[in-house]
Design an enzyme around this catalytic site. Sequence first.
Site, PDB file in Angstrom:
ATOM      1  N   MET A 120       0.774  -1.103  -0.090  1.00  0.00           N
ATOM      2  CA  MET A 120       0.051   0.108  -0.094  1.00  0.00           C
ATOM      3  C   MET A 120       0.746   1.318   0.085  1.00  0.00           C
ATOM      4  SD  MET A 120      -3.421  -1.058   2.062  1.00  0.00           S
ATOM      5  CE  MET A 120      -2.863  -0.667   3.617  1.00  0.00           C
ATOM      6  N   GLY A 121       2.256   1.088  -0.275  1.00  0.00           N
ATOM      7  CA  GLY A 121       2.978   1.968  -0.442  1.00  0.00           C
ATOM      8  C   GLY A 121       3.536   2.608   1.021  1.00  0.00           C
ATOM      9  N   HIS A 157       9.180   1.036   3.294  1.00  0.00           N
ATOM     10  CA  HIS A 157      10.251   0.828   4.352  1.00  0.00           C
ATOM     11  C   HIS A 157      11.147  -0.269   4.115  1.00  0.00           C
ATOM     12  CE1 HIS A 157       7.804  -1.703   6.704  1.00  0.00           C
ATOM     13  NE2 HIS A 157       6.864  -1.108   6.438  1.00  0.00           N
ATOM     14  N   HIS A 213       9.405  -3.543   3.523  1.00  0.00           N
ATOM     15  CA  HIS A 213       9.171  -3.788   1.965  1.00  0.00           C
ATOM     16  C   HIS A 213      10.295  -3.833   1.047  1.00  0.00           C
ATOM     17  CE1 HIS A 213       5.731  -1.090   3.434  1.00  0.00           C
ATOM     18  NE2 HIS A 213       5.056  -1.969   3.036  1.00  0.00           N
ATOM     19  N   GLN A 232     -10.393  -2.374   2.711  1.00  0.00           N
ATOM     20  CA  GLN A 232      -9.809  -3.249   3.957  1.00  0.00           C
ATOM     21  C   GLN A 232      -9.658  -2.204   4.754  1.00  0.00           C
ATOM     22  OE1 GLN A 232      -5.789  -3.937   1.545  1.00  0.00           O
ATOM     23  NE2 GLN A 232      -5.048  -3.833   3.603  1.00  0.00           N
ATOM     24  N   ASP A 281       2.727  -9.948   8.887  1.00  0.00           N
ATOM     25  CA  ASP A 281       1.266 -10.051   8.926  1.00  0.00           C
ATOM     26  C   ASP A 281       0.794 -11.367   8.617  1.00  0.00           C
ATOM     27  OD1 ASP A 281       0.753  -7.023   8.757  1.00  0.00           O
ATOM     28  OD2 ASP A 281       1.844  -6.904   7.032  1.00  0.00           O
ATOM     29  N   SER A 321       7.398  -1.464  10.512  1.00  0.00           N
ATOM     30  CA  SER A 321       5.857  -0.997   9.963  1.00  0.00           C
ATOM     31  C   SER A 321       5.861   0.599   9.773  1.00  0.00           C
ATOM     32  CB  SER A 321       5.122  -1.471  11.015  1.00  0.00           C
ATOM     33  OG  SER A 321       3.612  -0.872  10.977  1.00  0.00           O
TER      34      SER A 321
HETATM   35  O1  PAF Z   1      -0.091  -5.710   3.509  1.00  0.00           O
HETATM   36  C1  PAF Z   1      -0.501  -4.836   2.876  1.00  0.00           C
HETATM   37  O2  PAF Z   1       0.037  -3.819   2.438  1.00  0.00           O
HETATM   38  C2  PAF Z   1      -2.078  -4.950   2.138  1.00  0.00           C
HETATM   39  O3  PAF Z   1      -2.678  -5.578   3.069  1.00  0.00           O
HETATM   40  C3  PAF Z   1      -2.173  -5.645   0.784  1.00  0.00           C
HETATM   41  C4  PAF Z   1      -1.378  -7.096   0.817  1.00  0.00           C
HETATM   42  C5  PAF Z   1      -1.208  -4.872  -0.079  1.00  0.00           C
HETATM   43  C6  PAF Z   1      -3.467  -5.551   0.360  1.00  0.00           C
HETATM   44  O4  PAF Z   1      -4.101  -4.583   0.172  1.00  0.00           O
END
Ligand code: PAF
Length: 286
Positions: A32-33, A36, A39, A63, A152, A187
């Site tokens: 979701m951008g 960090h 990612h 979500q 997660d 996070s």
């Molecule tokens: O973990 C996330 O960033 C989001 O839940 C995902 C997997 C990109 C779905 O929107």
Amino acid sequence: MTARLIQAIHELDGVLDSIRKAGRSIGLVPTMGALHAGHGRLIDAAVRETECVVVSIFVNPIQFDQRSDFERYPRPLEADVAFCAARGAEIVFAPSADEIYPRAQRAFVDVEVVSEGLCGAFRPGHFRGVATVVLKLFNIVRPARAYFGEKDAQQLAVIRRMSEDLNVPVEIVEVPTLREPDGLAFSSRNNHLNAAQRVKAALLYRALQTAARTIADGEKDARAVVREASAIFNGWEDVRLEYLEIVDPDEMQPLNRIDGPVRVACAAWVGSTRLIDNILCKPSAS
Ligand code: PAF
């Protein structure tokens, strides 16, 4: 290194078609951008293991259980594209909400049981939104492999189960959690913590380690482990434990006895920031 920024599905289709025709494997890192180092680890794994890495950046409205949370979610697109390029990703797919949801969405993915406990019990509809958008991304990108963080763990279990139960032809890759020196998992929410809260945020990992030690020492009664680990949170101002549970790593259902590998998961509020973390624990061999 540059990464190609694509916002329209039809443009992505054309680019990915030629990549597939050239026989190159595609790796997808859904995000979701506000990227960090955590990612970064996912992108690094995808770059190592596949030939063309697509990072999707989409703040998925369905979500979020709180509209305000969705609206204030950071969207530093330019910096994110540069981050992806520096790590070796070839394509950044950053669609608008209208591109992904061009009309009222009537079809959703519900992964029963796996999504119901832990965070699912506190964030109604969250995992339905996650599973639905991830299946859409899988259908749009059609990757050979898709990368998700162990941080997660429930999300990962939901996506794995969805892919297996619906025969989605993708390999789900779990990437270990990246931690700060005091154990705090990376996070984007860590940015919301002030200095005092940042110190308290390390309690989550301390509690998980306490659980891991107790299990390794031979405790089989899950409630006893939960009691011991939860006590780490006692007496701290501005900190509220939401849950600390011991669950089956696939079904994410609470266990009474610890007879094999278990996932210890917790969520806690530090000030107005909700943090989650988990670890996989194995009982002693005896
Ligand atoms: O973990 C996330 O960033 C989001 O839940 C995902 C997997 C990109 C779905 O929107």
